[in-house]
Design a protein around this motif. Structure first.
Motif, PDB file in Angstrom:
ATOM      1  N   THR A   1      -3.576 -11.382  -1.540  1.00 24.66           N
ATOM      2  CA  THR A   1      -3.028 -10.492  -0.515  1.00 24.66           C
ATOM      3  C   THR A   1      -2.750  -9.072  -1.016  1.00 24.66           C
ATOM      4  O   THR A   1      -2.554  -8.167  -0.208  1.00 24.66           O
ATOM      5  N   THR A   2      -2.715  -8.871  -2.322  1.00 20.42           N
ATOM      6  CA  THR A   2      -2.227  -7.583  -2.831  1.00 20.42           C
ATOM      7  C   THR A   2      -3.123  -6.388  -2.492  1.00 20.42           C
ATOM      8  O   THR A   2      -2.593  -5.311  -2.199  1.00 20.42           O
ATOM      9  N   PRO A   3      -4.461  -6.488  -2.492  1.00 17.78           N
ATOM     10  CA  PRO A   3      -5.249  -5.286  -2.197  1.00 17.78           C
ATOM     11  C   PRO A   3      -4.966  -4.700  -0.815  1.00 17.78           C
ATOM     12  O   PRO A   3      -5.034  -3.490  -0.628  1.00 17.78           O
ATOM     13  N   GLU A   4      -4.647  -5.578   0.153  1.00 20.22           N
ATOM     14  CA  GLU A   4      -4.407  -5.098   1.512  1.00 20.22           C
ATOM     15  C   GLU A   4      -2.928  -4.908   1.831  1.00 20.22           C
ATOM     16  O   GLU A   4      -2.573  -4.080   2.670  1.00 20.22           O
ATOM     17  N   ILE A   5      -2.043  -5.651   1.167  1.00 17.71           N
ATOM     18  CA  ILE A   5      -0.623  -5.592   1.502  1.00 17.71           C
ATOM     19  C   ILE A   5       0.164  -4.687   0.554  1.00 17.71           C
ATOM     20  O   ILE A   5       0.969  -3.860   0.988  1.00 17.71           O
ATOM     21  N   SER A   6      -0.060  -4.820  -0.739  1.00 11.84           N
ATOM     22  CA  SER A   6       0.860  -4.169  -1.682  1.00 11.84           C
ATOM     23  C   SER A   6       0.188  -3.313  -2.740  1.00 11.84           C
ATOM     24  O   SER A   6       0.796  -3.017  -3.770  1.00 11.84           O
ATOM     25  N   LEU A   7      -1.044  -2.882  -2.493  1.00  7.82           N
ATOM     26  CA  LEU A   7      -1.693  -2.004  -3.459  1.00  7.82           C
ATOM     27  C   LEU A   7      -0.895  -0.708  -3.632  1.00  7.82           C
ATOM     28  O   LEU A   7      -0.818  -0.149  -4.717  1.00  7.82           O
ATOM     29  N   ASN A   8      -0.298  -0.234  -2.548  1.00  8.81           N
ATOM     30  CA  ASN A   8       0.483   1.000  -2.589  1.00  8.81           C
ATOM     31  C   ASN A   8       1.987   0.738  -2.493  1.00  8.81           C
ATOM     32  O   ASN A   8       2.753   1.587  -2.039  1.00  8.81           O
ATOM     33  N   ALA A   9       2.375  -0.437  -2.941  1.00  5.56           N
ATOM     34  CA  ALA A   9       3.787  -0.810  -2.880  1.00  5.56           C
ATOM     35  C   ALA A   9       4.582  -0.188  -4.015  1.00  5.56           C
ATOM     36  O   ALA A   9       4.058   0.063  -5.107  1.00  5.56           O
ATOM     37  N   ILE A  10       5.838   0.028  -3.742  1.00  7.55           N
ATOM     38  CA  ILE A  10       6.790   0.408  -4.785  1.00  7.55           C
ATOM     39  C   ILE A  10       7.403  -0.839  -5.385  1.00  7.55           C
ATOM     40  O   ILE A  10       7.591  -0.939  -6.601  1.00  7.55           O
ATOM     41  N   ALA A  11       7.703  -1.824  -4.525  1.00  3.79           N
ATOM     42  CA  ALA A  11       8.295  -3.061  -5.027  1.00  3.79           C
ATOM     43  C   ALA A  11       8.132  -4.162  -4.002  1.00  3.79           C
ATOM     44  O   ALA A  11       8.159  -3.913  -2.787  1.00  3.79           O
ATOM     45  N   ASN A  12       7.946  -5.383  -4.487  1.00  4.70           N
ATOM     46  CA  ASN A  12       8.024  -6.562  -3.646  1.00  4.70           C
ATOM     47  C   ASN A  12       9.494  -6.944  -3.572  1.00  4.70           C
ATOM     48  O   ASN A  12      10.150  -7.123  -4.607  1.00  4.70           O
ATOM     49  N   LEU A  13      10.062  -7.068  -2.370  1.00  4.40           N
ATOM     50  CA  LEU A  13      11.505  -7.169  -2.234  1.00  4.40           C
ATOM     51  C   LEU A  13      12.032  -8.589  -2.118  1.00  4.40           C
ATOM     52  O   LEU A  13      13.110  -8.892  -2.620  1.00  4.40           O
ATOM     53  N   GLY A  14      11.312  -9.460  -1.432  1.00  8.89           N
ATOM     54  CA  GLY A  14      11.871 -10.792  -1.282  1.00  8.89           C
ATOM     55  C   GLY A  14      10.933 -11.759  -0.595  1.00  8.89           C
ATOM     56  O   GLY A  14       9.842 -11.396  -0.136  1.00  8.89           O
ATOM     57  N   TYR A  15      11.382 -13.026  -0.510  1.00  7.27           N
ATOM     58  CA  TYR A  15      10.596 -14.115   0.058  1.00  7.27           C
ATOM     59  C   TYR A  15      11.499 -14.956   0.956  1.00  7.27           C
ATOM     60  O   TYR A  15      12.719 -15.003   0.782  1.00  7.27           O
ATOM     61  N   ALA A  16      10.880 -15.660   1.897  1.00 10.67           N
ATOM     62  CA  ALA A  16      11.627 -16.608   2.731  1.00 10.67           C
ATOM     63  C   ALA A  16      10.656 -17.605   3.336  1.00 10.67           C
ATOM     64  O   ALA A  16       9.442 -17.348   3.437  1.00 10.67           O
ATOM     65  N   ASN A  17      11.211 -18.762   3.744  1.00  4.77           N
ATOM     66  CA  ASN A  17      10.476 -19.762   4.519  1.00  4.77           C
ATOM     67  C   ASN A  17       9.128 -20.108   3.879  1.00  4.77           C
ATOM     68  O   ASN A  17       8.109 -20.211   4.561  1.00  4.77           O
ATOM     69  N   CYS A  18       9.146 -20.305   2.555  1.00  3.88           N
ATOM     70  CA  CYS A  18       7.938 -20.656   1.815  1.00  3.88           C
ATOM     71  C   CYS A  18       7.837 -22.173   1.734  1.00  3.88           C
ATOM     72  O   CYS A  18       8.745 -22.836   1.225  1.00  3.88           O
ATOM     73  N   ARG A  19       6.735 -22.723   2.239  1.00  6.09           N
ATOM     74  CA  ARG A  19       6.552 -24.168   2.297  1.00  6.09           C
ATOM     75  C   ARG A  19       5.262 -24.574   1.585  1.00  6.09           C
ATOM     76  O   ARG A  19       4.184 -24.049   1.895  1.00  6.09           O
ATOM     77  N   PHE A  20       5.390 -25.503   0.646  1.00 10.77           N
ATOM     78  CA  PHE A  20       4.227 -26.078  -0.028  1.00 10.77           C
ATOM     79  C   PHE A  20       3.837 -27.331   0.755  1.00 10.77           C
ATOM     80  O   PHE A  20       4.566 -28.319   0.768  1.00 10.77           O
ATOM     81  N   LEU A  21       2.679 -27.292   1.415  1.00 12.25           N
ATOM     82  CA  LEU A  21       2.355 -28.273   2.444  1.00 12.25           C
ATOM     83  C   LEU A  21       1.309 -29.302   2.037  1.00 12.25           C
ATOM     84  O   LEU A  21       1.159 -30.328   2.706  1.00 12.25           O
TER      85      LEU A  21
END
Length: 352
Positions: free
Chosen positions: A77-97
């Motif tokens: 996901t990083t090339p489209e979501i966070s390539l220009n990010a300053i920081a990844n801030l947090g996570y929630a509702n992560c499910r290993f299915l």
């Protein structure tokens, strides 16, 4: 003659609420990935370390470490979501299915579920739900994360602020999907490294995981490349030398994996990370820092329909350059103590 065929990454104003992004490139994971992951973090959970152990209790073979699955899906996901990010801030509702095994191919998609420009007008927070699927199209993992992204044009108008309402925790009914029915009579506690099972832990119990691991520059670079994570803040010293820290930031997932590996000493039989309820990267980690970890049992529940395993909701805290014997977290004013890097709320599963 100039070219515009390269991907400069999305800036904050490029994201639209409801946008769905299909991420390149599918990745077939192998035993080589597993070996490299182990060499980077020293993870020791028996189910993920031994085919013989895993088969004895009901798996067809050792599954991937849950966080290796997470990082591969995240890295897409990083090339489209966070390539220009300053920081990844947090996570929630992560499910290993669903379990992932060597030979499976993972791919990722993301949906933008929230946007909020920051008060400085130079950055904004993007909320996405990312989904990882295997080669059969089956969902193996989904999670929400939010990331601070630079604006390309400070004068670009702010979008309508939408912040998603996320559940405080994953419901226990969703926790057992990635674990086959276990033959607990064949679960060898001596080989697993500890006699303590689900019933031996109590709510409020705190565990200092004792061991520490110093992170080297080469290690976090190799780890992030392993996941094909292309975020500039982790790789490009030429650009980061001009940034707020003057050096590259360690990918937060490296800290999560180190903390999880360290938690083995005290939670040896918590072999499956079933969910991440929420998490926050409190402060950055840099090469040369020594990572320690401690855990607190927040909740203890039975998993509906399962008599072979139980769930512990744990707070996993990673701290730099402090051995955690004093369980550092927050001060009297509610602010995080110096050195706290990660505050992660998880569900882990143990045999009963």
């Amino acid at each position: 003659m100039t070219s515009t065929k390269t991907n400069p990454g999305n800036y904050f104003e490029d994201f639209k609420f409801g946008q769905v992004i299909v991420h390149p490139t599918p990745r077939t994971v192998s035993v080589g990935d597993v070996a490299l992951y182990t060499s980077l973090y020293g993870t020791r959970f028996a189910v993920q370390s031994s085919d013989a152990f895993a088969k004895a209790i009901g798996y067809p073979q050792s599954p991937l470490d849950d966080l290796l699955t997470f990082h591969v899906v995240f890295g897409k996901t990083t090339p489209e979501i966070s390539l220009n990010a300053i920081a990844n801030l947090g996570y929630a509702n992560c499910r290993f299915l669903k379990p992932v095994y060597p030979g499976d191919t993972l791919s990722s998609t993301s949906e933008v579920i929230g946007l909020k420009e920051n008060s400085n007008g130079e950055t904004g927070t993007v909320y996405v739900r990312s989904t990882g699927r295997n080669q059969n199209g089956e969902i193996v993992l989904d999670y929400v994360r939010w990331v601070m992204v630079r604006k390309r044009d400070k004068a670009a108008p702010a979008p309508e602020a939408i912040v998603p309402n996320l559940p405080p925790r994953v419901d226990p009914s969703e926790l057992g999907a990635a674990v086959p029915p276990l033959n607990t009579s064949q679960y060898d506690y001596a080989l697993a490294g500890s006699p303590y099972r689900w019933g031996d832990y109590e709510v409020g119990e705190k565990i200092a995981h004792v061991d520490g691991m110093t992170l080297e520059e080469a290690e976090h670079q190799i780890a992030t490349r392993l996941y094909q994570n292309t975020a500039k803040v982790h790789f490009n010293q030429h650009t980061e030398a001009k940034g707020r820290f003057g050096k590259r930031i360690v990918y937060g997932g490296v800290v999560i994996s180190l903390a999880r590996a360290l938690s083995f000493n005290g939670l040896n039989n918590a072999f499956h990370l079933a969910a991440i309820n929420g998490g926050r990267h409190v402060s950055p980690c840099f090469a040369g820092d020594t990572v320690y970890a401690w855990s607190e049992v927040l909740e203890k529940v039975e998993v509906p329909g399962r008599t072979d395993l139980g769930a512990l909701r744990t707070r996993l805290v990673a701290v730099k350059n402090n051995d955690c014997s004093d369980f550092p977290l927050k001060d009297a004013d509610g602010k995080y103590a110096d050195g706290v890097m990660l505050d992660l709320d998880t569900w882990v599963l143990l045999p009963r």
